[in-house]
Design an enzyme around this catalytic site. Structure first.
Site, PDB file in Angstrom:
ATOM      1  N   GLY A  13      10.449  48.554  27.966  1.00  0.00           N
ATOM      2  CA  GLY A  13      11.715  48.915  28.589  1.00  0.00           C
ATOM      3  C   GLY A  13      12.925  48.913  27.690  1.00  0.00           C
ATOM      4  O   GLY A  13      14.038  48.671  28.153  1.00  0.00           O
ATOM      5  N   SER A  14      12.766  49.218  26.412  1.00  0.00           N
ATOM      6  CA  SER A  14      13.953  49.247  25.542  1.00  0.00           C
ATOM      7  C   SER A  14      14.850  50.437  25.899  1.00  0.00           C
ATOM      8  O   SER A  14      16.078  50.334  25.814  1.00  0.00           O
ATOM      9  CB  SER A  14      13.539  49.311  24.067  1.00  0.00           C
ATOM     10  OG  SER A  14      12.986  50.564  23.744  1.00  0.00           O
ATOM     11  N   ASN A  15      14.285  51.551  26.341  1.00  0.00           N
ATOM     12  CA  ASN A  15      15.120  52.663  26.805  1.00  0.00           C
ATOM     13  C   ASN A  15      15.830  52.275  28.100  1.00  0.00           C
ATOM     14  O   ASN A  15      17.010  52.588  28.287  1.00  0.00           O
ATOM     15  CB  ASN A  15      14.271  53.919  27.012  1.00  0.00           C
ATOM     16  CG  ASN A  15      14.059  54.688  25.729  1.00  0.00           C
ATOM     17  OD1 ASN A  15      14.976  55.309  25.217  1.00  0.00           O
ATOM     18  ND2 ASN A  15      12.859  54.608  25.189  1.00  0.00           N
ATOM     19  N   ARG A  66      -5.347  59.819  41.804  1.00  0.00           N
ATOM     20  CA  ARG A  66      -4.002  60.065  41.262  1.00  0.00           C
ATOM     21  C   ARG A  66      -3.081  60.495  42.404  1.00  0.00           C
ATOM     22  O   ARG A  66      -1.934  60.057  42.494  1.00  0.00           O
ATOM     23  CB  ARG A  66      -4.080  61.166  40.199  1.00  0.00           C
ATOM     24  CG  ARG A  66      -2.843  61.338  39.360  1.00  0.00           C
ATOM     25  CD  ARG A  66      -3.067  62.399  38.283  1.00  0.00           C
ATOM     26  NE  ARG A  66      -3.993  61.975  37.245  1.00  0.00           N
ATOM     27  CZ  ARG A  66      -3.659  61.180  36.230  1.00  0.00           C
ATOM     28  NH1 ARG A  66      -2.435  60.710  36.162  1.00  0.00           N
ATOM     29  NH2 ARG A  66      -4.538  60.830  35.326  1.00  0.00           N
ATOM     30  N   ILE A  93       0.416  60.322  33.880  1.00  0.00           N
ATOM     31  CA  ILE A  93       0.616  61.759  34.094  1.00  0.00           C
ATOM     32  C   ILE A  93       0.807  61.985  35.592  1.00  0.00           C
ATOM     33  O   ILE A  93      -0.016  61.523  36.401  1.00  0.00           O
ATOM     34  CB  ILE A  93      -0.580  62.560  33.554  1.00  0.00           C
ATOM     35  CG1 ILE A  93      -0.678  62.363  32.029  1.00  0.00           C
ATOM     36  CG2 ILE A  93      -0.452  64.043  33.901  1.00  0.00           C
ATOM     37  CD1 ILE A  93      -1.912  62.992  31.398  1.00  0.00           C
ATOM     38  N   HIS A 110      10.428  61.923  25.045  1.00  0.00           N
ATOM     39  CA  HIS A 110       9.150  62.022  24.322  1.00  0.00           C
ATOM     40  C   HIS A 110       9.411  61.803  22.838  1.00  0.00           C
ATOM     41  O   HIS A 110      10.331  62.414  22.276  1.00  0.00           O
ATOM     42  CB  HIS A 110       8.527  63.396  24.550  1.00  0.00           C
ATOM     43  CG  HIS A 110       7.208  63.547  23.891  1.00  0.00           C
ATOM     44  ND1 HIS A 110       6.062  62.943  24.360  1.00  0.00           N
ATOM     45  CD2 HIS A 110       6.833  64.222  22.783  1.00  0.00           C
ATOM     46  CE1 HIS A 110       5.050  63.239  23.580  1.00  0.00           C
ATOM     47  NE2 HIS A 110       5.494  64.003  22.606  1.00  0.00           N
ATOM     48  N   ASP A 146       4.912  67.140  28.972  1.00  0.00           N
ATOM     49  CA  ASP A 146       5.832  67.177  27.821  1.00  0.00           C
ATOM     50  C   ASP A 146       6.288  68.596  27.507  1.00  0.00           C
ATOM     51  O   ASP A 146       6.719  68.877  26.385  1.00  0.00           O
ATOM     52  CB  ASP A 146       5.176  66.559  26.573  1.00  0.00           C
ATOM     53  CG  ASP A 146       4.732  65.119  26.790  1.00  0.00           C
ATOM     54  OD1 ASP A 146       3.705  64.723  26.207  1.00  0.00           O
ATOM     55  OD2 ASP A 146       5.405  64.431  27.573  1.00  0.00           O
TER      56      ASP A 146
HETATM   57  C1  GRF Z   1       9.351  55.391  23.725  1.00  0.00           C
HETATM   58  O1  GRF Z   1       9.125  55.678  22.371  1.00  0.00           O
HETATM   59  C2  GRF Z   1       9.304  56.684  24.508  1.00  0.00           C
HETATM   60  O2  GRF Z   1       9.713  57.844  23.767  1.00  0.00           O
HETATM   61  C3  GRF Z   1       7.852  56.804  24.832  1.00  0.00           C
HETATM   62  O3  GRF Z   1       7.421  55.489  25.103  1.00  0.00           O
HETATM   63  C4  GRF Z   1       8.225  54.571  24.353  1.00  0.00           C
HETATM   64  C5  GRF Z   1       8.740  53.585  25.372  1.00  0.00           C
HETATM   65  O4  GRF Z   1       9.486  52.617  24.847  1.00  0.00           O
HETATM   66  N1  GRF Z   1       7.597  57.681  25.944  1.00  0.00           N
HETATM   67  P1  GRF Z   1      10.280  51.567  25.802  1.00  0.00           P
HETATM   68  O5  GRF Z   1       9.319  51.066  26.857  1.00  0.00           O
HETATM   69  O6  GRF Z   1      11.442  52.289  26.426  1.00  0.00           O
HETATM   70  O7  GRF Z   1      10.708  50.507  24.856  1.00  0.00           O
END
Ligand code: GRF
Length: 217
Positions: A13-15, A66, A93, A110, A146
């Protein structure tokens, strides 16, 4: 009105943290209503709880198909009536019906310069190909994995001695800048999906999206 946003994660979850920080420091005009994970033990859920955001886990291993998983996930998401759904390291997916339901209001990030290297192991593939650059792309989610129209991308030079891990770490730093920025454009009504084209301020974006150069565009 702030953009009512639901974030889907599978891992650290860094994003997600970049979204939390941007919303808290006023750079992102959004209400982060919920964080949902397909992995109940995902570290990102802790980040959400610490930020006081509602969390839910829809464990994909608990569903026979799914479609069943997609239906359960959709029900939880729709209970928050989101304006925007953010896939942030969400590693499942999603089926065509699910994607169509959120068409034009769902973004993904991505870790490659799309349309190059859809799928997995993107940095290793860039290294193996001898590319000079790697990067990340935010795109609208469509039925093609993607393959939805890119919104913004950021590039990093590939350096001698680079490994996929080193590259991933440098690219991740840029991911944390371009993803909240793309969401802010959407929240401001500047970014839309028009048919199969991503448009910013009424102008079609290129096939690789806006080239991030460190400023907010
Ligand atoms: C990121 O590199 C994103 O581009 C990819 O998965 C990774 C997730 O990182 N889809 P985080 O969980 O947000 O740290």
């Amino acid at each position: 009105m702030p953009c009512n946003t639901v974030i889907l994660i599978s891992g650290s979850g860094s994003n997600l943290q970049a979204f939390i920080d941007s919303a808290q420091n006023g750079e992102l005009d959004a209400t982060l209503s919920a964080v949902i994970s397909n992995r109940p033990a995902a570290k990102g859920l802790e980040r959400a709880r610490e930020a006081g955001i509602a969390t839910a886990a829809v464990d994909h291993t608990a569903y026979a198909s799914r479609d069943d998983f997609d239906a359960a996930l959709r029900e939880v998401i729709d209970s928050y009536q989101p304006d925007l759904v953010i896939l942030a390291g969400f590693m499942r997916i999603l089926g065509a019906d699910f994607v169509r339901h959120y068409r034009g209001r769902m973004l993904n990030i991505h870790p490659s310069l799309l349309p190059k290297y859809p799928g997995l192991h993107t940095h290793q593939r860039a290294l193996d190909a001898g590319d000079a650059e790697a990067g990340a792309t935010v795109h609208f989610v469509t039925e093609e994995l993607d393959g939805g129209p890119p919104v913004i991308h950021a590039r990093v030079p590939i350096e001698a001695g680079d490994t996929a891990e080193l590259l991933a770490a440098r690219v991740l730093e840029l991911e944390h800048r371009i993803y909240p920025l793309a969401a802010q454009w959407y929240a401001q009504g500047r970014l839309i999906l028009n048919g199969n084209r991503a448009e910013l301020d009424g102008k079609a974006l290129s096939a690789t999206g806006f080239p991030f150069n460190g400023t907010s565009g």
